[in-house]
Structure formats: C-alpha cells, structure tokens
Design an enzyme around this catalytic site. Structure first.
Site, mmCIF file in Angstrom:
data_model
loop_
_atom_site.group_PDB
_atom_site.id
_atom_site.type_symbol
_atom_site.label_atom_id
_atom_site.label_comp_id
_atom_site.label_asym_id
_atom_site.label_seq_id
_atom_site.Cartn_x
_atom_site.Cartn_y
_atom_site.Cartn_z
ATOM 1 N NE ARG A 192 0.294 -8.763 2.266
ATOM 2 C CZ ARG A 192 -0.312 -8.502 3.404
ATOM 3 N NH1 ARG A 192 -1.300 -9.280 3.815
ATOM 4 N NH2 ARG A 192 0.058 -7.477 4.147
ATOM 5 C CE LYS A 213 -5.648 -4.310 4.920
ATOM 6 N NZ LYS A 213 -6.229 -4.873 6.164
ATOM 7 C CG HIS A 260 -6.600 -4.534 11.029
ATOM 8 N ND1 HIS A 260 -5.301 -4.074 11.043
ATOM 9 C CD2 HIS A 260 -6.644 -5.443 10.019
ATOM 10 C CE1 HIS A 260 -4.599 -4.675 10.109
ATOM 11 N NE2 HIS A 260 -5.395 -5.508 9.470
ATOM 12 N NE ARG A 264 -2.090 -1.019 3.696
ATOM 13 C CZ ARG A 264 -1.683 0.005 4.449
ATOM 14 N NH1 ARG A 264 -1.996 1.250 4.112
ATOM 15 N NH2 ARG A 264 -0.974 -0.210 5.549
ATOM 16 C CB SER A 324 3.210 -6.846 10.114
ATOM 17 O OG SER A 324 4.048 -7.714 9.400
ATOM 18 C CE LYS A 381 -3.966 -9.606 12.101
ATOM 19 N NZ LYS A 381 -4.810 -9.983 10.944
ATOM 20 C CB THR A 382 -1.999 -15.211 10.046
ATOM 21 O OG1 THR A 382 -2.350 -13.922 9.536
ATOM 22 C CG2 THR A 382 -2.486 -16.274 9.083
ATOM 23 C CG ASP A 427 -6.976 -8.261 7.498
ATOM 24 O OD1 ASP A 427 -6.086 -8.170 8.366
ATOM 25 O OD2 ASP A 427 -7.121 -7.428 6.591
#
Length: 522
Positions: A319, A197, A217, A57, A235, A239-240, A254
C-alpha cells in the site's frame, strides 16, 4: 508540547510519557522515522515501512463493546463481535499503562469534510510513521483543536495482550471500539490501515443512527459541469482506476457520506494498493508517491532504493498513503451535489452479467446488499473455478448495522433524488467464465461509463435479460454490439443459461440471509 496537552493525556490515563511530539509536520516526521529506524527512504522521497506480522487487517480480531447504545442496534456476527465493558476497560488500562512509558506522537485531526457533521479525532501513537499515516489519511484543520474531542484512537502496535484467552479474545492483538467512551484501541498490529478502518466503522454507526446519513464504501468524482458519480466495488473490480478519470475531479477514493445536503468525503487522503503499479496505467497514483507519502511492505529493486511494485514476496496487499492534495485531479470541496450516477462494479468471473445494466430502485437495494464480485482461484492448488464473493453494501467488514438499514437509507436517498441513476457494471469476464472467456476491455467499460455519465446510454435501445431481469443497452458507441448482451459471445446458449441460473441462485441464497424484519418491499 503544551501544558493543556499534558493534562489531556493525563485525563486519558496516560501519565508522564517519556516525551510527547504534537502535530509534527511531514518533514519532521520523516526525520524522526529515519532516525529511529522505523522506515527506509525510497529514491522518490517516500518512506517505506514493514508492518511486521500483519500486512492487512485482522477482521476476526475486531470487537465492539455491547452496551445500551449498541446492544439492539449492532448486527452482531462474526465481523461485529461483542465484548463486555469490563473487558474493554481492562484493555484500556493495559494500553494507557503501556503508552505512559513511551515517546508519543499526538495528532488532532478531522474526519468528515462536511462541516455540520465533522468530528474531532485525537490519535495517540508510538511511532512517527503511524502519525504520518494519520496526517495523510485524516483531514488537516488547525481550528479543530478548539473543539471538544469526539473520538480518541490509542495505538499500541507493539503491545501484546498476554491474557487474551482469559478475556475471551482470539489472539494477543485486537481492535476494540467503545461507543460509550468514544475510544478505539489498536493493539498488537502494525498495519496502519486498522487506524483508518476503525474510524470508518465508527462513522458507519453514528452517522446513519444519529444523522440519517448514508455512509458508503465508495469512491466519488465530479464532472466539470458539477455532476457527481459514485463508484462502489470490492478489490479487483476497478474502483480506483475508473474513478481516477482525467476528465473529472476526484472527491475521494474510499469513504463517503450522502446526506440531505449532498455527498462528502470522510477522509483527507488515499490509501492505494500498489501491486503491479505502472506509470502508464496509474499515472496519478505513481505521481503521488513522493516525499510525505508512506509506502507499506514494498521491496526495493536489489542494490537500489527504487520501489519494486511487481514483487509481492512480502504481501500482495502492498500500500501507499498520501494526502488527496498529491493527486493532480483532486478538487478541494467539502460538499458536492447528490449523485447523478451510481456504479456498482462487479468483476464477474462467471462471465454471465451484462457489461452494464440500469437498475430500478428495488434492484439497486438488492445488488447493494449482495455486494457481489468473484475471485479468480485458478492459482490455488486444486481450485479451477471462480468463487463468488459477497460483501454486504460493498463493505461488510466495516458496517456495524444490519445491511438492510444501509439499503433502506439508499432507497430513501434514491426516492428523494429521482434523477439519480444506478448502474450495475461487469468489469470481469465475457464470452465465457474465467479460463474460457476473456476479461472485458477497460476501454469498453470506460466507454459505457462515459455514455452513462453523459446521458447517452439511456437514449439507446434497451432489452431485459431473461434470467436476471436486468435492463441493458443493445448499442453503445465504441463497444461491439455482441459484447453488450453477454450471451452472444458464448456461442453456446445452453451453457450460458446454466451458468447464469447458477449465479442467480447464489445471489438469491445470499440475499435470504438478510430477508428479515428490516426488509421493506419497495
């Protein structure tokens, strides 16, 4: 293409495009992408694209129209930058003129799985791979076309804004959001994450303002008994990894909302980072990379079409997008109960936060607003110390409102659901800061989270941290006792206290930025 779709595009100002492809399935989109040279086919059937100059981004190039709707509600800053309605209109005309000369891909899709709040999104783009991304990330609903379009996203990734300086823009690319016209423009960037996003940013404004929904988020999963857990984290915090639990069902990874009715996903897919991806540690993500998935900026092993997830020569932000149905632990539900447990994940590279702490409502607001983690900067020239990173609400780049508004919504939700527990989890370093201590074992973190989910952790003895005021357990099955207090492993009480006080000061200084008229003492 139907006559109604031609009229719909004409209403948008897009006239006589070369050809329009509507609602193509994944098989057709893959064929289009390969035929047009947009992507290469990996051995596992996934498409791989190069997104060009932008491999992530561009937050400094996102703008929101300042008008009657937004002027007194948006938290204007370096993230939420204002443009005039006139500037947006000029960008809009430039975009629609550009799209009128192209082959277009058009997709009607849904965001927000809770039917009472669902939105109809129309995505118009020039590339089959961008349409595939929209198909993967948003929710498929064949009936959504019967509803009026709520928001339109126009994607012109190859268009450059030649007069951007005259318009007051930083560069020839931008993402522009207009809450009056309900339009998003994505111009000059091929990074598909901007599509996702930008809509997340829209929802983070309209759902809290119009529906008193806490937009978040975070990832979410549910246990086999129906208990909900939320995982917030920037990041590198895990989390994932931690939300992808083989013993629990994934709701989403997410973006979620929390209303009076419960918790719901905004999306229909996952957009996972791939750097260092390993089937042993991330079997679910690896299993989801197949035909219909869209890889971004991945290099193949030389002489093959096998993705090399260890090669970051293009970007570390490689990604993959795929629909949630590609995850074996995914549970297809539109709404789950209010969370039983909420986890704020912080990779503390200073090595002073306890591995897990139970938060009061006031502490939950405080740590939610701070959105803390620490980046390890040891690989950068001349930098050897960890760097504290604060992202309000664990997603500052996507939050148009003042962080206190989201924090107050969190407070209200917690008061309405007094059984919800909030935990601060250090997934970072113990026994000293980065370079001296070591990163806490993933198995320890999993054991602590499992004990919190089962309710066992609350039954164990607790102590209060003398510097942070955090209540933390002094016992947990399968976790060494000296790990739990954070201080014991340092073998130097004075050094620990000095580092802990320094981090506490960073928290306080960051929080001061948000101590204004929005703050209400809990």
């Amino acid at each position: 293409m139907t006559l109604s779709k031609i009229k719909q595009l004409a209403t948008l100002g897009i006239h006589q495009p070369k050809e329009v492809f509507c609602q193509l399935d994944r098989t057709a989109l893959i064929a289009h992408a390969i035929q047009k040279g947009e992507a290469s086919l990996a051995e596992n059937g996934a498409l791989n694209i190069l997104t060009g100059k932008f491999t992530g981004r561009s937050p400094k190039d996102r703008y929101i129209v300042k008008d009657e709707i937004t002027e007194n509600r948006v938290f204007w800053n370096e993230v939420n930058q204002a443009i005039t309605q006139g500037t947006f209109n000029e960008l809009y005309d430039l975009t629609t003129e550009y799209l009128s000369a192209k082959e277009l891909y058009v997709r009607d899709c849904q965001v927000v799985s809770s039917e009472d709040l669902a939105k109809h999104i129309l995505v118009v783009s020039t590339k089959a791979t961008q349409d595939l991304f929209a198909a993967n990330m948003f929710i498929e609903n064949p009936d959504i076309e019967n509803r009026e379009v709520d928001w339109t996203v126009l994607v012109a990734s190859d268009l450059q804004i030649s007069n951007h300086q005259e318009l007051g823009l930083h560069a020839a690319n931008c993402v522009a959001i207009d809450f009056t016209r309900h339009v998003v423009l994505v111009i000059g960037t091929g990074y598909t994450g901007e599509i996702k996003k930008s809509i997340f940013s829209v929802l983070n404004f309209i759902l809290p303002v119009e529906d008193e929904v806490l937009s978040m988020h975070c990832s979410a999963n549910v246990g086999k008994d129906g208990d909900t857990a939320l995982f917030f984290g920037l990041s590198g915090t895990g989390k994932t990894t931690l939300s992808a639990d083989v013993n629990r069902y994934l709701v989403g990874d997410d973006e979620h909302g929390w209303s009076d009715r419960g918790v719901f996903n905004f999306e229909g897919g996952c957009y996972a980072k791939c750097l260092g991806l390993d089937p042993k540690h991330e079997p679910e993500i690896c299993g989801a990379i197949k035909s219909g998935s869209l890889l971004e900026n991945i290099k193949f092993y030389e002489g093959t079409t096998i993705p090399n997830f260890q090669d970051d020569s293009i970007t570390e932000n490689m990604r993959v997008s795929y629909p949630l149905s590609y995850i074996s632990s995914y549970r297809e539900v539109r709404l789950v109960d209010a969370p039983n447990n909420i986890f704020f994940l912080s990779a503390d590279a200073f090595g002073v936060l306890p591995p897990i702490s139970k938060l009061t409502v006031e502490q939950a607001m405080y740590y939610f607003i701070n959105g803390y983690t620490a980046k390890v900067a040891g690989t950068e020239m001349g930098v050897s110390k960890p760097t504290a990173t604060f992202s309000a609400c664990f997603g500052q780049a996507f939050m148009p409102l003042h962080p206190m508004e989201y924090a107050e919504l969190l407070r209200d939700r917690l008061k309405k659901n007094p059984d919800t527990k909030v935990w601060l989890v250090n997934t970072g370093w113990i026994g000293g800061p980065y370079g001296i201590g070591r990163r806490i074992k993933l198995s320890y973190t999993r054991s602590l989270i499992q004990a919190a989910l089962s309710g066992e952790l609350e039954e164990y003895p607790m102590e209060v941290h003398l510097i942070f005021g955090l209540k933390y357990p002094t016992f947990c099955q399968d976790v060494p006792q000296q790990v739990l207090g954070a201080k014991q492993l340092w073998n130097n009480d004075e050094a620990y206290d000095e580092q802990a006080k320094a981090l506490k000061s960073l928290f306080e200084n960051n929080f001061k930025k948000y101590q204004d008229t929005y703050f209400t003492t809990v």
